[in-house]
Motif scaffolding. Structure first.
Motif, PDB file in Angstrom:
ATOM      1  N   ILE A 273       0.875  -1.176   0.000  1.00  0.00           N
ATOM      2  CA  ILE A 273       0.000   0.000   0.000  1.00  0.00           C
ATOM      3  C   ILE A 273       0.904   1.215   0.000  1.00  0.00           C
ATOM      4  O   ILE A 273       1.657   1.449   0.957  1.00  0.00           O
ATOM      5  N   SER A 274       0.853   1.987  -1.074  1.00  0.00           N
ATOM      6  CA  SER A 274       1.721   3.148  -1.247  1.00  0.00           C
ATOM      7  C   SER A 274       0.940   4.234  -1.970  1.00  0.00           C
ATOM      8  O   SER A 274      -0.194   3.995  -2.417  1.00  0.00           O
ATOM      9  N   ALA A 276       1.274   5.075  -4.855  1.00  0.00           N
ATOM     10  CA  ALA A 276       1.092   4.670  -6.253  1.00  0.00           C
ATOM     11  C   ALA A 276      -0.105   3.742  -6.426  1.00  0.00           C
ATOM     12  O   ALA A 276      -0.851   3.850  -7.396  1.00  0.00           O
ATOM     13  N   ALA A 277      -0.290   2.818  -5.481  1.00  0.00           N
ATOM     14  CA  ALA A 277      -1.369   1.835  -5.616  1.00  0.00           C
ATOM     15  C   ALA A 277      -1.590   1.145  -4.284  1.00  0.00           C
ATOM     16  O   ALA A 277      -0.755   1.212  -3.375  1.00  0.00           O
ATOM     17  N   ALA A 278      -2.722   0.469  -4.195  1.00  0.00           N
ATOM     18  CA  ALA A 278      -3.053  -0.335  -3.014  1.00  0.00           C
ATOM     19  C   ALA A 278      -3.369  -1.743  -3.471  1.00  0.00           C
ATOM     20  O   ALA A 278      -4.281  -1.948  -4.289  1.00  0.00           O
ATOM     21  N   GLU A 279      -2.607  -2.699  -2.964  1.00  0.00           N
ATOM     22  CA  GLU A 279      -2.834  -4.113  -3.236  1.00  0.00           C
ATOM     23  C   GLU A 279      -2.768  -4.866  -1.914  1.00  0.00           C
ATOM     24  O   GLU A 279      -1.777  -5.529  -1.593  1.00  0.00           O
ATOM     25  N   PRO A 280      -3.815  -4.743  -1.082  1.00  0.00           N
ATOM     26  CA  PRO A 280      -3.743  -5.341   0.261  1.00  0.00           C
ATOM     27  C   PRO A 280      -3.737  -6.853   0.249  1.00  0.00           C
ATOM     28  O   PRO A 280      -3.208  -7.481   1.162  1.00  0.00           O
ATOM     29  N   GLY A 281      -4.326  -7.471  -0.757  1.00  0.00           N
ATOM     30  CA  GLY A 281      -4.369  -8.923  -0.788  1.00  0.00           C
ATOM     31  C   GLY A 281      -5.328  -9.474   0.258  1.00  0.00           C
ATOM     32  O   GLY A 281      -6.226  -8.782   0.748  1.00  0.00           O
ATOM     33  N   LEU A 282      -5.134 -10.732   0.614  1.00  0.00           N
ATOM     34  CA  LEU A 282      -6.001 -11.387   1.598  1.00  0.00           C
ATOM     35  C   LEU A 282      -5.542 -11.007   2.999  1.00  0.00           C
ATOM     36  O   LEU A 282      -4.440 -11.359   3.427  1.00  0.00           O
TER      37      LEU A 282
END
Length: 456
Positions: A273-274, A276-282
């Motif tokens: 999570i930055s 630039a983008a958020a990819e928190p996942g499971l």
């Protein structure tokens, strides 16, 4: 120093050491009570099980070691993540005991004896008392479901060292021990002020991250409450879960700082999570994690958040500029500013490294931001903001100096012009007085060939 003075100082040091050992042990006991009491409450609130109340005490003792930055584990699972707010709470409690100890000993010893009494009596005694109590507490974890590592007892030195350091390492305080002032006297004259500004800057950065986390939780309150309700806990169990999450808010504050710095953070393997983008996942079912954003790509304009650490650096530079007069020494000003900013970032980096770790295995084996990229980005931003403030101050002072010089030149020129006019007026007056006058006739007209009135 006379033999009588040496004997008196040695007696005062021995007495202070004994008092410090007791104070250190009591401080450790107070911090243990902070975690054991909620553990007992959780045991009482839990449904009837096979574990007795002593198991709750053992778990509380293990959490006590975790709050000191030590790893605990059991059943093949290792937890190395330190609850930062719990750690800071321990430092505060230990500091209260140390403050009382220092005040009592400072009141009964002479000023000339205080440095030696503090160095050889108060400091080692408090550390020995605290770590000794920690060694006793480690016995409680024998056979517990979770237990600390082998070096956990020595690792508890973190808390009493920080507590004593906060109270004694104050180089600008005239009542600080002599050995502390001697440390800083070896460096440049601005070092004590940079030391204080750096620690204030670290506190400011940490509070900025904490404020951002609280705002995120408030905005996402419905999601957080929904996850909390899914547990189906009663009132006491829910209170214990909430308390545990509150202790993790400090860790989340370092995550927020990593986000503001640019590199971002991860809560699980392969998540980021930055700006630039958020990819928190499971994510694990922890209510506070409901405040994390959903998967998305952010526009580049979001990198404007980097202004926050830059502005924090400017505040550090302002504090230092307010406390120290550099008398036009630009090099000393820049070195002092960079040192204060670097100290603030270093403290935040240590807290971040302490708060990182694992809370299980597989996806949760590494939780928190990567320390090196975060510290590097913060160092550039905070130092950049602080140095920019110092550069602006230097430019402003030089501009004011040039303006003052121009004003003085104009005033000097006006004074010279007025002096010249005064001198010219004085010369004219002297010439009028010295010039001869022509005689006048009976009609009052001056005689001579140029008269327009003819004589009768």
């Amino acid at each position: 120093m006379s033999q009588l003075s040496r004997s008196r100082t040695a007696l005062a040091t021995s007495r202070a050491r004994s008092a410090a050992i007791r104070a250190g042990a009591l401080a450790a006991t107070g911090t243990l009570a902070i975690v054991v009491l909620p553990a007992l409450v959780g045991w009482l609130a839990a449904p009837v099980g096979t574990l007795g109340w002593f198991s709750a005490v053992q778990v509380g003792a293990a959490i006590w070691f975790s709050g000191h930055g030590q790893s605990i584990g059991g059943s093949g699972v290792t937890v190395s993540l330190t609850p930062l707010l719990l750690f800071l709470l321990f430092v505060y409690v230990a500091g209260r005991w140390a403050r009382r100890l220092i005040a009592n000993e400072r009141a009964v010893v002479a000023t000339s004896e205080w440095s030696q009494v503090a160095q050889r009596g108060v400091v080692p005694g408090f550390l020995v008392g605290y770590v000794g109590a920690g060694a006793v507490f480690s016995l409680l974890t024998l056979g517990a479901p979770v237990a600390p590592g082998v070096a956990a007892v020595a690792g508890t030195l973190w808390v009493p060292l920080l507590a004593l350091g906060h109270l004694l390492v104050r180089p600008t305080d005239p009542e600080a021990p002599g050995f502390v002032r001697a440390w800083f006297l070896r460096g440049p004259s601005w070092l004590p002020f940079a030391w204080r500004a750096g620690w204030r800057g670290a506190a400011m950065l940490f509070l900025l991250g904490l404020v951002l986390v609280v705002l995120a939780v408030l905005v996402s309150a419905p999601d957080v409450l929904r996850i909390h309700e899914d547990y189906g806990l009663n009132l006491l169990e829910g209170a214990v879960i909430v308390l545990l999450q509150v202790m993790l808010l400090g860790n989340a504050a370092t995550w927020a700082l990593a986000f503001l710095a640019g590199p971002g953070f991860s809560v699980a393997i392969d998540s980021v999570i930055s700006p630039a983008a958020a990819e928190p996942g499971l994510m694990p079912l922890v209510p506070i994690l409901g405040a994390l954003p959903e998967e998305a790509d952010y526009p580049p304009i979001l990198f404007i958040v980097l202004v926050v650490p830059i502005a924090a650096g400017a505040f550090i530079g302002r504090w230092l500029d307010r406390d120290v007069e550099f008398f036009g020494n630009v090099r000393a000003r820049l070195w002092a500013t960079a040192t204060a900013a670097a100290l603030a970032v270093a403290v935040v980096g240590v807290l971040t490294g302490l708060g990182n770790g694992s809370v299980g295995s597989e996806r949760l084996a590494a939780v928190g931001p990567s320390v090196a990229p975060m510290v590097g980005a913060l160092l550039l931003e905070v130092c950049g903001g602080a140095l920019a403030w110092s550069a602006w101050c230097v430019w402003r002072q030089r501009a004011e100096t040039v303006t003052d010089s121009s004003s003085e030149s104009v005033l000097h020129a006006e004074d010279l012009a007025e002096s010249a006019e005064s001198a010219e007026s004085a010369e004219s007056a002297d010439a009028d007085v010295a010039a001869p006058q022509e005689p006048a006739d009976e009609a009052g007209q001056p005689s001579g060939e140029g008269s327009d009135i003819a004589r009768p």
